[in-house]
Scaffold this motif. Structure first.
Motif, short mmCIF file in Angstrom:
data_model
loop_
_atom_site.label_atom_id
_atom_site.label_comp_id
_atom_site.label_asym_id
_atom_site.label_seq_id
_atom_site.Cartn_x
_atom_site.Cartn_y
_atom_site.Cartn_z
N ILE A 36 0.82 -1.20 0.00
CA ILE A 36 0.00 0.00 0.00
C ILE A 36 0.86 1.26 0.00
CG2 ILE A 36 -1.78 1.27 1.28
CD1 ILE A 36 -2.77 -1.28 0.00
N ALA A 37 2.10 1.16 0.46
CA ALA A 37 3.00 2.32 0.55
C ALA A 37 3.76 2.59 -0.75
CB ALA A 37 3.99 2.13 1.69
N HIS A 38 3.47 1.84 -1.80
CA HIS A 38 4.27 1.94 -3.02
C HIS A 38 4.26 3.36 -3.60
CE1 HIS A 38 6.40 0.23 -6.47
NE2 HIS A 38 5.61 0.95 -7.24
N GLY A 39 3.09 3.98 -3.65
CA GLY A 39 3.01 5.34 -4.18
C GLY A 39 3.83 6.32 -3.38
N ASP A 40 3.81 6.18 -2.05
CA ASP A 40 4.59 7.09 -1.20
C ASP A 40 6.09 6.83 -1.35
OD1 ASP A 40 2.33 8.42 0.36
OD2 ASP A 40 1.90 6.30 0.64
N LEU A 41 6.48 5.61 -1.65
CA LEU A 41 7.89 5.31 -1.92
C LEU A 41 8.34 5.97 -3.23
CD1 LEU A 41 7.87 1.59 -0.79
CD2 LEU A 41 9.20 3.43 0.28
N ILE A 42 7.44 6.04 -4.21
CA ILE A 42 7.75 6.77 -5.44
C ILE A 42 8.00 8.24 -5.14
CG2 ILE A 42 6.79 7.56 -7.65
CD1 ILE A 42 5.29 4.89 -7.81
#
Length: 287
Positions: A36-42
């Protein structure tokens, strides 16, 4: 020609969405982990790129030399220290932990960089264009699409022509048997997350060059990535590229019809494909 231009521009935009989605597809394919955190890692990668460019005064593309290893190292540590502890038959723990990680990243970036929109300055690369068959194509979108092709080809090559790829496929097929055969699945999962976040670093810097960003936009990038993965089919990296292109073309055609329909058109295309092909267009893994 206007409609042809919209389709071409959407195809190039799909390259960026494919980069958003490639890390998600890799992580799910190896670990069955929904991050779920993938976008924030981007977004985190975009801010790291901004910091490197600002401090060292180098071109954003050169910043990849530092940002990619940093994000890969962070991914390995994150997987070994936190996410490996959540993996099992129950899908809920990793969802909850990555949701918590998303909240932490958003608030951490907000504290460090503030809520003001930022952008990575790439100079002439941002505005340069070439004329092809009467169409004016931006150099940056062309470069982004070429990078997406290279990254996905590279991931495919790693998966099917290297010992690491065989290890990825082994733990994906059956973790327990792979462990009995001498593979350390925790280490393999850590390497998978490192590789995924290395790709995420590339996506983040190209996003930061293309448009402004702030700590709150991670959710939108996550949705684009998920839609591209699901349209293309779970576990199929080339399908992920096709999903990104379909999503990008739908958005640009929607914007051509009415500027307010850009995002809606992409979501509608996603829902239509999901209704017709629930497993995506080219699935290799059943959810």
């Amino acid at each position: 020609m206007e409609w042809v231009n919209a389709i071409v521009q959407g195809t190039l935009l799909g390259g960026l969405y494919a980069l958003f989605a490639a890390g998600l597809s890799l992580i799910f394919g190896v670990m069955r982990l929904v991050n779920i955190a993938h976008g924030d890692l981007i977004v985190m990668a975009a801010y790291l790129g901004l910091t490197v460019v600002s401090v060292l005064g180098i071109h954003p593309l050169l910043a990849l030399v530092l940002v990619v290893p940093l994000m890969a190292g962070f991914g390995y540590v994150l997987q070994r220290a936190v996410l490996n502890r959540t993996l099992g038959d129950d899908l809920l723990p990793p969802l909850l932990v990555t949701f918590g990680l998303s909240v932490i990243l958003q608030n951490g970036l907000l504290e460090v960089y503030s809520a003001d929109p930022q952008k990575i300055n790439a100079g002439v690369l941002e505005t340069a264009s070439v004329s092809v068959a009467g169409l004016s194509l931006g150099v940056l979108p062309l470069l982004t699409f070429a990078v997406a092709l290279a990254v996905i080809w590279g991931l495919q090559w790693v998966f099917y022509h290297t010992a690491l790829g065989r290890a990825f496929r082994a733990v994906s097929d059956n973790q327990d048997i792979a462990q009995l055969m001498g593979l350390n699945r925790r280490h393999i999962f850590g390497l998978a997350m490192a590789l995924a976040l290395g790709v995420t670093a590339i996506a983040g810097i190209l996003l930061g060059i293309r448009t402004s960003f702030d700590p709150s936009i991670g959710g939108g990038r996550l949705i684009f990535g998920f839609e591209a993965v699901i349209i293309g089919g779970l576990g199929n990296l080339w399908g992920t590229l096709a999903g990104g292109v379909i999503l990008g073309v739908a958005q640009t055609i929607g914007a051509k019809i009415d500027p307010g329909w850009q995002l809606l058109a992409g979501h509608i295309a996603f829902l239509v494909i999901l209704a017709i092909r629930p497993n995506g267009l080219f699935p290799r893994i059943s959810a």
